[in-house]
Design an enzyme around this catalytic site. Sequence first.
Site, PDB file in Angstrom:
ATOM      1  N   PRO A 163      73.750 -24.578  34.701  1.00 16.09           N
ATOM      2  CG  PRO A 163      72.886 -26.566  33.813  1.00 16.09           C
ATOM      3  CD  PRO A 163      73.657 -26.021  34.989  1.00 16.09           C
ATOM      4  CB  CYS A 164      70.536 -20.363  34.617  1.00 17.11           C
ATOM      5  SG  CYS A 164      71.921 -19.278  34.202  1.00 17.11           S
ATOM      6  CG  HIS A 165      72.695 -22.409  29.139  1.00 14.45           C
ATOM      7  ND1 HIS A 165      73.620 -22.644  30.133  1.00 14.45           N
ATOM      8  CD2 HIS A 165      72.773 -23.483  28.293  1.00 14.45           C
ATOM      9  CE1 HIS A 165      74.242 -23.787  29.894  1.00 14.45           C
ATOM     10  NE2 HIS A 165      73.745 -24.321  28.803  1.00 14.45           N
TER      11      HIS A 165
END
Length: 257
Positions: A163-165
């Site tokens: 989850p780089c968001h």
Amino acid sequence: MTHTETITTHLAALRRSAPESTLHAVLRRTDLTDEYTLIEGPTGPAYIAWNGRGITAFVPVEAVGSPSDFETRHPRDASFVEAPPDRLVNHLDHAIETGRLGRLPVDLSAIGEFQRRVLEKCVEIPPGEIRPYGWIAREIGSPGAVRAVGTALGRNPIPVLIPCHRVVRTDGRIGNYAYGSPMKRSLLEHEGLDTEAIETQARLGVRLVGSDTTGIYCYPTCRHAKRINDAHLVEFRSETAAVEEGYRACKVCRPAA
């Protein structure tokens, strides 16, 4: 014709071409090629690829287009199949439903050690929470590598699942995303975050919040910060400001340098 020549001739007559599927089967079993399919992701349809070691790619359809476009952009040969293998299905469904990677295997063997450490740390951020780039850099022991962390996240081969968001700018603003800021906001909103409130808080300079009953300060989206009653909420512009007021850092979201 000698006896040896006769045997050779007879053996040659038995030769048959291998089925066209043989090469692909060999490459697949030796993890030299990937398979991929189309699934429903948190914000719409997405291509997902894998090999024998685990998931290798997750790409929203709106970001890449047709299957042939996906195959062109994918770093390795990949062939379309109707569904993921049984060994991945349950773990994949769980990861998409919960926003947690869990036991879903991923293959990060094609990337460097620094990027791998960045992505592995990113996985630790719970759904519905965000952290600044500097937090990742500090947590992996490279506090001066904030820019490099941003680059590593921007090249994440398995976004959404890794989850780089959930990583934002140092000033608290949502920031950019490999597939555009609107998709980043959509993913965060899917997890229950109010992105407009986050942006407003960032513009006001609020970086941390604390509880005057516990004396602990957190990142604003930390699960503990969300439980602070408005009457007891204290806002801080920096760690220094929180410490000067006698507050100590949360041991869960770990906001302290």
